[in-house]
Every structure is written in C-alpha cells, then in structure tokens.
Design a protein around this motif. Structure first.
Motif, PDB file in Angstrom:
ATOM      1  N   UNK A  62       0.796  -1.223   0.000  1.00  0.00           N
ATOM      2  CA  UNK A  62       0.000   0.000   0.000  1.00  0.00           C
ATOM      3  C   UNK A  62       0.836   1.285   0.000  1.00  0.00           C
ATOM      4  N   UNK A  63       1.953   1.312   0.700  1.00  0.00           N
ATOM      5  CA  UNK A  63       2.764   2.527   0.713  1.00  0.00           C
ATOM      6  C   UNK A  63       3.357   2.799  -0.668  1.00  0.00           C
ATOM      7  N   UNK A  64       3.787   1.763  -1.363  1.00  0.00           N
ATOM      8  CA  UNK A  64       4.317   1.917  -2.716  1.00  0.00           C
ATOM      9  C   UNK A  64       3.220   2.398  -3.662  1.00  0.00           C
ATOM     10  N   UNK A  65       2.048   1.784  -3.568  1.00  0.00           N
ATOM     11  CA  UNK A  65       0.903   2.186  -4.387  1.00  0.00           C
ATOM     12  C   UNK A  65       0.525   3.628  -4.062  1.00  0.00           C
ATOM     13  N   UNK A  66       0.427   3.948  -2.767  1.00  0.00           N
ATOM     14  CA  UNK A  66       0.071   5.301  -2.346  1.00  0.00           C
ATOM     15  C   UNK A  66       1.070   6.339  -2.825  1.00  0.00           C
ATOM     16  N   UNK A 125      -7.119   7.533  -3.676  1.00  0.00           N
ATOM     17  CA  UNK A 125      -6.284   6.596  -2.918  1.00  0.00           C
ATOM     18  C   UNK A 125      -7.098   5.375  -2.502  1.00  0.00           C
ATOM     19  N   UNK A 126      -8.334   5.605  -2.056  1.00  0.00           N
ATOM     20  CA  UNK A 126      -9.188   4.492  -1.622  1.00  0.00           C
ATOM     21  C   UNK A 126      -9.373   3.485  -2.751  1.00  0.00           C
ATOM     22  N   UNK A 127      -9.620   3.996  -3.956  1.00  0.00           N
ATOM     23  CA  UNK A 127      -9.802   3.109  -5.109  1.00  0.00           C
ATOM     24  C   UNK A 127      -8.515   2.337  -5.407  1.00  0.00           C
ATOM     25  N   UNK A 128      -7.376   3.022  -5.345  1.00  0.00           N
ATOM     26  CA  UNK A 128      -6.098   2.359  -5.622  1.00  0.00           C
ATOM     27  C   UNK A 128      -5.820   1.255  -4.605  1.00  0.00           C
ATOM     28  N   UNK A 133      -4.324  -3.432  -3.781  1.00  0.00           N
ATOM     29  CA  UNK A 133      -3.819  -4.017  -2.530  1.00  0.00           C
ATOM     30  C   UNK A 133      -4.856  -4.882  -1.830  1.00  0.00           C
ATOM     31  N   UNK A 134      -6.097  -4.894  -2.357  1.00  0.00           N
ATOM     32  CA  UNK A 134      -7.209  -5.589  -1.721  1.00  0.00           C
ATOM     33  C   UNK A 134      -7.388  -5.125  -0.274  1.00  0.00           C
ATOM     34  N   UNK A 135      -7.260  -3.810  -0.089  1.00  0.00           N
ATOM     35  CA  UNK A 135      -7.373  -3.206   1.241  1.00  0.00           C
ATOM     36  C   UNK A 135      -8.466  -2.142   1.219  1.00  0.00           C
ATOM     37  N   UNK A 136      -9.191  -2.041   2.314  1.00  0.00           N
ATOM     38  CA  UNK A 136     -10.159  -0.959   2.455  1.00  0.00           C
ATOM     39  C   UNK A 136      -9.523   0.135   3.302  1.00  0.00           C
TER      40      UNK A 136
END
Length: 167
Positions: A62-66, A125-128, A133-136
């Motif tokens: 998630x940090x990389x994606x964010x 960010x929520x969508x990404x 990441x399959x994270x909410x």
C-alpha cells in the motif's frame, strides 16, 4: 490563450459547484448523504481506472501504491501529497497546496450544516488501495500526538487499512 493548462481557480470552482449541486439535490438526510458518499467513492473508482491506464501501477504494498498516486498528484499539479507510514496498517495522509482549497469559502457560505465535501484525493487513494492491494481505507480521527509529531501542526488524515474480505 495558453491552452496547455486549466486555471486552478476555475477548476476548483467547477468541481466545487458540482459538489454544492449534489449536496442540494440529494439533501441533508440520511438517504441523501448515503447517495453523496456513494458518488464520492464511485468518482474515485472511475478516476483511478483512467489514471491506472497511464501509470500501470503494480499491485502490492500500500505505501508503494500510495506513493505512486501521490507522485502523480504532484506531477499534474493537483496537490503536494505525502504519505507517512505509522504502522503496518496505518499511514498519515498530508496534503499541501491543494487545488480544491480555494472554493471552500463559497461552499461554507452556502452550507452552514456540515456538507459532504469531495475529498478528491482520498477517493482516488481508496480506489487504488482497493484495486491494487485488496485493502479498504478507513479515515480515523488524528490524535493530538500524531498532529504534533508527524504532521507538525499541519492538517492531514490518519488512514487505517484493512484487508477486504469476501462475503
């Protein structure tokens, strides 16, 4: 006329007016606010899908994606966004110099009752996080300690990520 960039004040006015109109159309009822919330997150999904076509961000951390999304937002001039990892499932979102800030006075003047604001980057960010990441993402109240240390008195949000479980 310089056609390479849109004026940020005009862009903010257009987006702000759209959200004011949605607030007025849906109303400040539980049902209306639920529709507004749904519109907010759907918009984030749609924008992310288009951005992802350009960026092709790999799924994973998630940090990389964010950070990939934050870099994109800086590059396009939307905001100077930074993410600070607090723990394995929490990060602080800090946004400086956001395009959207300029229309808030117009918004506040028209809506004395806690209107739903667009939070454009949060929806993106929520969508990404959901798709890569399959994270909410849940937005949590920022503690005084985090406000004083990580944010150093600046505004921001605490984001808690948790796995999306299938039902």
């Amino acid at each position: 006329m310089d056609t390479s960039k849109i004026d940020t004040e005009y862009f903010a006015l257009e987006i702000g007016a759209t959200w004011i109109a949605l607030n007025e159309l849906f109303g400040n009822t539980a049902e209306g606010r639920a529709k507004l919330e749904e519109a907010r997150w759907l918009k984030g999904d749609l924008v992310f899908d288009e951005i992802q076509k350009q960026l092709n961000i790999p799924a994973g951390d998630p940090l990389t994606v964010g950070n990939a999304i934050a870099d994109y937002l800086r590059r396009v001039g939307s905001s100077d966004t930074q993410l600070h990892k607090i723990s394995d499932n929490e990060m602080v979102y800090e946004m400086k110099q956001a395009v959207m800030q300029s229309w808030f006075p117009m918004f506040d003047a028209r809506h004395a009752q806690n209107p739903l604001r667009p939070l454009p980057a949060a929806a993106l960010f929520r969508a990404a996080f959901k798709k890569l990441c399959n994270m909410k993402l849940d937005i949590i109240t920022v503690s005084d300690e985090i406000r004083a240390t990580t944010l150093k008195g600046k505004s921001g949000q605490l984001w808690r990520l948790s796995p999306i479980t299938s039902k």
